[in-house]
Scaffold this active site. Structure first.
Site, mmCIF file in Angstrom:
data_model
loop_
_atom_site.group_PDB
_atom_site.id
_atom_site.type_symbol
_atom_site.label_atom_id
_atom_site.label_comp_id
_atom_site.label_asym_id
_atom_site.label_seq_id
_atom_site.Cartn_x
_atom_site.Cartn_y
_atom_site.Cartn_z
ATOM 1 N N ASN A 41 0.843 -1.202 0.000
ATOM 2 C CA ASN A 41 0.000 0.000 0.000
ATOM 3 C C ASN A 41 0.877 1.251 0.000
ATOM 4 O O ASN A 41 1.935 1.288 0.626
ATOM 5 C CB ASN A 41 -1.020 0.010 1.143
ATOM 6 C CG ASN A 41 -0.430 -0.216 2.515
ATOM 7 O OD1 ASN A 41 0.581 -0.876 2.685
ATOM 8 N ND2 ASN A 41 -1.083 0.338 3.532
ATOM 9 N N GLU A 96 0.335 5.191 0.666
ATOM 10 C CA GLU A 96 -0.614 6.207 1.147
ATOM 11 C C GLU A 96 -0.200 7.595 0.672
ATOM 12 O O GLU A 96 0.936 7.820 0.222
ATOM 13 C CB GLU A 96 -0.695 6.154 2.672
ATOM 14 C CG GLU A 96 -1.233 4.799 3.135
ATOM 15 C CD GLU A 96 -1.517 4.722 4.617
ATOM 16 O OE1 GLU A 96 -1.051 5.592 5.391
ATOM 17 O OE2 GLU A 96 -2.228 3.775 5.013
ATOM 18 N N CYS A 130 -4.159 0.667 -2.497
ATOM 19 C CA CYS A 130 -3.952 -0.578 -1.737
ATOM 20 C C CYS A 130 -2.892 -1.455 -2.398
ATOM 21 O O CYS A 130 -2.663 -1.397 -3.611
ATOM 22 C CB CYS A 130 -5.244 -1.378 -1.681
ATOM 23 S SG CYS A 130 -6.573 -0.586 -0.784
ATOM 24 N N GLU A 190 -3.006 -4.588 -3.145
ATOM 25 C CA GLU A 190 -3.514 -5.491 -4.183
ATOM 26 C C GLU A 190 -3.557 -4.793 -5.538
ATOM 27 O O GLU A 190 -3.182 -5.366 -6.561
ATOM 28 C CB GLU A 190 -4.929 -5.972 -3.828
ATOM 29 C CG GLU A 190 -5.011 -6.802 -2.556
ATOM 30 C CD GLU A 190 -5.255 -5.976 -1.298
ATOM 31 O OE1 GLU A 190 -4.792 -4.822 -1.230
ATOM 32 O OE2 GLU A 190 -5.914 -6.502 -0.380
ATOM 33 N N CYS A 204 -10.175 -4.907 -0.060
ATOM 34 C CA CYS A 204 -11.315 -3.977 0.031
ATOM 35 C C CYS A 204 -12.186 -4.114 -1.215
ATOM 36 O O CYS A 204 -11.814 -4.780 -2.196
ATOM 37 C CB CYS A 204 -10.808 -2.540 0.197
ATOM 38 S SG CYS A 204 -10.220 -1.786 -1.339
ATOM 39 N N CYS A 223 -10.572 -3.039 -4.567
ATOM 40 C CA CYS A 223 -9.600 -4.031 -5.039
ATOM 41 C C CYS A 223 -10.301 -5.264 -5.596
ATOM 42 O O CYS A 223 -9.866 -5.834 -6.596
ATOM 43 C CB CYS A 223 -8.643 -4.419 -3.927
ATOM 44 S SG CYS A 223 -7.467 -3.109 -3.551
HETATM 45 N N1 THU Z 1 -5.193 -1.569 2.566
HETATM 46 C C1 THU Z 1 -4.605 -2.365 1.619
HETATM 47 O O1 THU Z 1 -3.562 -2.023 1.057
HETATM 48 N N2 THU Z 1 -5.226 -3.524 1.293
HETATM 49 C C2 THU Z 1 -6.289 -4.063 1.963
HETATM 50 O O2 THU Z 1 -6.670 -5.186 1.672
HETATM 51 C C3 THU Z 1 -6.941 -3.284 3.022
HETATM 52 C C4 THU Z 1 -6.442 -1.891 3.218
HETATM 53 C C5 THU Z 1 -4.485 -0.347 2.976
HETATM 54 C C6 THU Z 1 -5.066 0.947 2.530
HETATM 55 C C7 THU Z 1 -4.524 1.888 3.585
HETATM 56 O O3 THU Z 1 -3.217 2.275 3.226
HETATM 57 C C8 THU Z 1 -4.435 1.034 4.840
HETATM 58 O O4 THU Z 1 -4.434 -0.308 4.383
HETATM 59 C C9 THU Z 1 -5.563 1.250 5.827
HETATM 60 O O5 THU Z 1 -6.790 1.127 5.212
#
Ligand code: THU
Length: 127
Positions: free
Chosen positions: A40, A42, A51, A53, A84, A87
């Site tokens: 991920n 941000e 994310c 994925e 999520c 994704c």
């Molecule tokens: N996130 C992911 O990268 N993948 C997931 O399956 C769930 C959430 C990340 C997004 C964000 O950077 C952090 O987790 C909190 O939501």
């Protein structure tokens, strides 16, 4: 633990998550056995966060991969972290009914099919 889960756990170490502190890694195996990883990433605007994925899928597609076998998703939670909704939609577009393995750093794993996490998807057949 299998190589795909290890790749997801390794990718997680690269997560850029200074806002949520929630690090996620993903690893996507294509039909030739090549592993495409993602973490991920941000952003200070929050909404531009991507994310793990989707990073893995978009990296793979941009390298020319189009057929996929499995994805592993790694996060440090006892209740294993699933992809999520956004994704799931993007995974469906490129991978169809993919096999998903969720994993945590203590070696707990659980396998799903995307179809079961994402029933009745919208896809190009509706266009
Ligand atoms: N996130 C992911 O990268 N993948 C997931 O399956 C769930 C959430 C990340 C997004 C964000 O950077 C952090 O987790 C909190 O939501």
């Amino acid at each position: 633990m299998d190589a795909l889960c290890e790749a997801a756990l390794r990718a997680r170490e690269n997560a850029h998550a200074p806002f949520s502190m929630f690090k996620v890694g993903a690893a996507l195996e294509d039909h030739s056995g090549r592993i495409h990883s993602g973490c991920n990433v941000e952003n200070a605007t929050f909404g531009l966060t991507i994310c793990a994925e989707r990073v893995a899928v978009l990296k793979a597609v941009s390298e020319g991969a189009r057929q996929f076998r499995r994805m592993a998703v790694a996060a440090d939670t006892d209740r294993l972290t699933p992809p999520c909704g956004a994704c799931r939609q993007v995974l469906w577009e490129f991978c169809g009914d993919l096999e998903l393995v969720l994993v945590n750093p203590r070696g707990k794993t659980e396998a799903f099919r995307l179809k079961d996490l994402f029933p009745r998807p919208f896809d190009a057949s509706y266009l």
